[in-house]
Design a protein around this motif. Sequence first.
Motif, PDB file in Angstrom:
ATOM      1  N   PHE A  41     -12.970 -17.321 -11.247  1.00 60.86           N
ATOM      2  CA  PHE A  41     -12.620 -16.994  -9.870  1.00 60.86           C
ATOM      3  C   PHE A  41     -11.154 -16.586  -9.835  1.00 60.86           C
ATOM      4  O   PHE A  41     -10.428 -16.776 -10.803  1.00 60.86           O
ATOM      5  N   PHE A  42     -10.739 -16.027  -8.697  1.00 60.48           N
ATOM      6  CA  PHE A  42      -9.351 -15.616  -8.541  1.00 60.48           C
ATOM      7  C   PHE A  42      -9.025 -15.503  -7.061  1.00 60.48           C
ATOM      8  O   PHE A  42      -9.910 -15.465  -6.220  1.00 60.48           O
ATOM      9  N   VAL A  43      -7.738 -15.461  -6.756  1.00 56.71           N
ATOM     10  CA  VAL A  43      -7.267 -15.205  -5.398  1.00 56.71           C
ATOM     11  C   VAL A  43      -7.005 -13.713  -5.302  1.00 56.71           C
ATOM     12  O   VAL A  43      -6.319 -13.142  -6.151  1.00 56.71           O
ATOM     13  N   ALA A  44      -7.581 -13.079  -4.277  1.00 52.46           N
ATOM     14  CA  ALA A  44      -7.422 -11.639  -4.104  1.00 52.46           C
ATOM     15  C   ALA A  44      -6.416 -11.354  -2.994  1.00 52.46           C
ATOM     16  O   ALA A  44      -6.530 -11.889  -1.890  1.00 52.46           O
ATOM     17  N   LEU A  45      -5.432 -10.527  -3.309  1.00 47.65           N
ATOM     18  CA  LEU A  45      -4.469 -10.026  -2.326  1.00 47.65           C
ATOM     19  C   LEU A  45      -4.694  -8.524  -2.188  1.00 47.65           C
ATOM     20  O   LEU A  45      -5.312  -7.907  -3.047  1.00 47.65           O
ATOM     21  N   GLY A  46      -4.178  -7.943  -1.130  1.00 41.16           N
ATOM     22  CA  GLY A  46      -4.272  -6.494  -0.965  1.00 41.16           C
ATOM     23  C   GLY A  46      -5.701  -6.016  -0.775  1.00 41.16           C
ATOM     24  O   GLY A  46      -6.027  -4.880  -1.079  1.00 41.16           O
ATOM     25  N   HIS A  47      -6.567  -6.873  -0.239  1.00 40.71           N
ATOM     26  CA  HIS A  47      -7.982  -6.541  -0.087  1.00 40.71           C
ATOM     27  C   HIS A  47      -8.293  -5.823   1.214  1.00 40.71           C
ATOM     28  O   HIS A  47      -9.361  -5.257   1.363  1.00 40.71           O
TER      29      HIS A  47
END
Length: 175
Positions: A41-47
């Motif tokens: 999993f990951f944290v998404a920015l700029g989505h």
Amino acid sequence: MHGLVAHDEGHVPVVDLGIAGSRSRALLAQTVAEICATAGFFVALGHGVLTDVVAAMDDATAAFFHQPTRDKLALLAEPGDPLARGLGRDGSLAGPNVSASAIDRAADDVLETYTMNRLGEPEHAEDLPARVDPVMRTPNKWPDLPGFRSAYTAYYAAMEQLQILNGQVRPMWSV
């Protein structure tokens, strides 16, 4: 990982999905695939998802998990539901973590999750091909919390709009 990920060793990877506009989408897709294969999993920015949608989801989630245990247990996921819709209590955050200590692995499991899927919504009942097991159409289990269902369905719809793999995100049943 290709300079697209900002994280410290042992922490959740953070990926800026908006970077695809200035760099190769293929490189971004490769990076995300590597992260999903390792961290999971990951944290998404700029989505591009509106902050109001994210905030409503966060608030709804907090309200759900602050309920008394008996209220959450009323929504326990059915053992036969492969998508585990409702409250999940089995599993461990330490179990799949290769760097977790033996003490962490032996600790009491306090993991709780809530899962829903658009396939459990009546308006999406026909989205699956006829050959798919009918259990995939199991209805979602919704808590009786104001705004919860609308927050989750709005967030889910926003997440479906993300097309980070060169626009080639495919439904699981098309594989």
